[in-house]
Motif scaffolding. Structure first.
Motif, PDB file in Angstrom:
ATOM      1  N   VAL A   1       0.842  -1.201   0.000  1.00 48.68           N
ATOM      2  CA  VAL A   1       0.000   0.000   0.000  1.00 48.68           C
ATOM      3  C   VAL A   1       0.878   1.252   0.000  1.00 48.68           C
ATOM      4  CG1 VAL A   1      -1.569   1.377   1.430  1.00 48.68           C
ATOM      5  CG2 VAL A   1      -2.029  -1.056   1.052  1.00 48.68           C
ATOM      6  N   ALA A   2       1.940   1.235   0.811  1.00 49.44           N
ATOM      7  CA  ALA A   2       2.835   2.400   0.886  1.00 49.44           C
ATOM      8  C   ALA A   2       3.523   2.619  -0.467  1.00 49.44           C
ATOM      9  CB  ALA A   2       3.870   2.186   1.993  1.00 49.44           C
ATOM     10  N   ASP A   3       3.979   1.525  -1.063  1.00 49.68           N
ATOM     11  CA  ASP A   3       4.640   1.587  -2.368  1.00 49.68           C
ATOM     12  C   ASP A   3       3.690   2.162  -3.434  1.00 49.68           C
ATOM     13  OD1 ASP A   3       6.956   0.122  -4.190  1.00 49.68           O
ATOM     14  OD2 ASP A   3       4.971   0.027  -5.122  1.00 49.68           O
ATOM     15  N   LEU A   4       2.459   1.676  -3.388  1.00 50.27           N
ATOM     16  CA  LEU A   4       1.452   2.096  -4.370  1.00 50.27           C
ATOM     17  C   LEU A   4       1.118   3.577  -4.193  1.00 50.27           C
ATOM     18  CD1 LEU A   4      -0.222   0.725  -6.557  1.00 50.27           C
ATOM     19  CD2 LEU A   4      -1.928   0.159  -4.823  1.00 50.27           C
ATOM     20  N   ALA A   5       0.935   3.991  -2.930  1.00 49.13           N
ATOM     21  CA  ALA A   5       0.597   5.395  -2.663  1.00 49.13           C
ATOM     22  C   ALA A   5       1.737   6.303  -3.127  1.00 49.13           C
ATOM     23  CB  ALA A   5       0.326   5.594  -1.173  1.00 49.13           C
ATOM     24  N   ALA A   6       2.993   5.854  -2.902  1.00 46.70           N
ATOM     25  CA  ALA A   6       4.155   6.653  -3.324  1.00 46.70           C
ATOM     26  C   ALA A   6       4.208   6.748  -4.848  1.00 46.70           C
ATOM     27  CB  ALA A   6       5.436   6.030  -2.771  1.00 46.70           C
ATOM     28  N   ALA A   7       3.971   5.636  -5.523  1.00 37.81           N
ATOM     29  CA  ALA A   7       3.999   5.642  -6.991  1.00 37.81           C
ATOM     30  C   ALA A   7       2.904   6.539  -7.556  1.00 37.81           C
ATOM     31  CB  ALA A   7       3.846   4.206  -7.523  1.00 37.81           C
ATOM     32  N   LEU A   8       1.728   6.510  -6.920  1.00 39.17           N
ATOM     33  CA  LEU A   8       0.620   7.360  -7.378  1.00 39.17           C
ATOM     34  C   LEU A   8       0.952   8.833  -7.135  1.00 39.17           C
ATOM     35  CD1 LEU A   8      -2.337   5.141  -6.156  1.00 39.17           C
ATOM     36  CD2 LEU A   8      -1.954   5.848  -8.529  1.00 39.17           C
TER      37      LEU A   8
END
Lengths: 254, 254
Positions: free
Chosen positions: A235-242
């Motif tokens: 989730v953290a990785d995804l939020a950062a990529a977004l």
């Protein structure tokens, strides 16, 4: 070490669902309950009140899943044929369960007595045990890995409640959601890449659920897996990529 | 002369249904729509976003029903695999449909343009035609007796709407309901006898749906069949039999 994954199937029995008269509520409630037990709902079939259809579904699903649940068709009337169908699927006879007879006798003592129709609800496949029904008297039935439950959702809920903690399962799947006012078609590559980055680290799945609300499009992104720490990382990785792509997200979804 | 009975199956595709996150609404809406077309929803399967699961369901159901519908998994993201799975089930390739490309190009002209992810929604099994989507651009897909539709209920509804009147069916099943503050276990024999009396006169089914409301038990009795006159006769017969046994009924149900 990879965890063993425990699976269940659900057979929803009833013409009222297939006719569109009644909106099924049991798929969602059984799914949510199973997840807490560490068991995945792997597949569901909705079949008519016909013995051949029930037999096919039960025999098609009971061998390839750890557990098989049925809902519906265990009342006192002529269209309630689940017990006979499950017995036929297993190749066993149908008997009146003495404990179920006792339960029903007591339940109907102040409600007009145990008639022949009511005693139908004590019929079980030979060798079966009972599932306690704290709501309305007539018990559910367990035989082997098959759990036969009522169709009326609040009675089903009571039967699930009495089974809570009694079935062996694995780690529950945890899920976390982040949402954004994002057209999912704009972030499709980003989602695919995120899932790829995490695939080798353990079981993880990213689902994308678009919506249209207040005149705008958005999507909720759901990360699921049995390892809570890995889900949180993803989730953290995804939020950062977004964020790097210019999209704000809301933890917990929109 | 007995009417030919037309049947359909529905495959609901999506982890979000099996996880309990999302309450399915498509079974009930597809069922109700089919009934108006004179087609019975005979069976439903809910399967995960896994190609093997979709292929098994599609191939298990398409041959034994006149029509097969799917809902879900046709968006632009990595978890949308319905088109590939149906193509695999049929043993055909996947191509970009030129008309779908044109529809999407126009739809996204004012919405940031047709990206590669968005063009994924123009992919169809080779040989397929389109189902018009008046709601959100990306069309549904028809190939042979298979109808591939969106999972978001209001988009599904729009696709069904554009199919209205285009599928051959038989006589719609009509249903009539009478309700009473009756314990269904008290009238089980009476219901069975009524169904027996009518069985030889044509296709008729009596369903009994108990409820618990305002502190009292009751049941709605639903008579279904393709012959409206016979259904009306059966309802009148049933109401008379209930009245004779001391039970008042309410036309239309409670």
């Amino acid at each position: 070490m990879a965890d063993r994954i425990w699976t269940a199937a659900l057979v929803v029995i009833g013409d009222e669902i297939l006719s569109g008269r009644t909106q099924d509520r049991n798929v969602a409630q059984v799914a949510a309950w199973l997840n807490v037990q560490g068991i995945r709902l792997a597949e569901v079939r909705v079949v008519a009140d016909r013995e051949a259809a029930i037999v096919e579904a039960v025999n098609g699903l009971r061998a390839r899943n750890d557990y098989l649940f049925t809902t519906g068709g265990i009342g006192p009337t002529h269209d309630d044929i689940t017990v006979d169908a499950v017995a036929a699927a297993l190749g066993v006879g149908v008997v009146h369960h003495p404990e179920a007879m006792a339960v029903l006798t007591e339940y109907y003592a102040t409600r007009g007595g145990l008639t022949e129709a009511r005693a139908r609800m004590a019929r079980v496949p030979e060798g079966a045990g009972l599932i306690v029904n704290r709501v309305s008297g007539a018990p559910g039935i367990r035989i082997g890995n098959i759990f036969i439950m009522a169709g009326v959702p609040h009675i089903t809920a009571g039967m699930l409640d009495s089974l809570t903690g009694t079935l062996e399962g694995g780690r529950p799947v945890v899920s976390r959601t982040i949402g954004g006012w994002i057209a999912e078609s704009e972030v499709a590559d980003l989602l695919r890449d995120a899932e790829k980055r995490f695939r080798d680290r353990g079981e993880i799945a990213i689902g994308s659920y678009p919506f249209f609300r207040e005149g705008r499009v958005g999507a909720n992104l759901v990360v699921r897996g049995p390892d809570a720490a890995l889900v949180a990382d993803c989730v953290a990785d995804l939020a950062a990529a977004l964020r790097a792509a210019g999209h704000e997200t809301v933890d917990g979804g929109i």
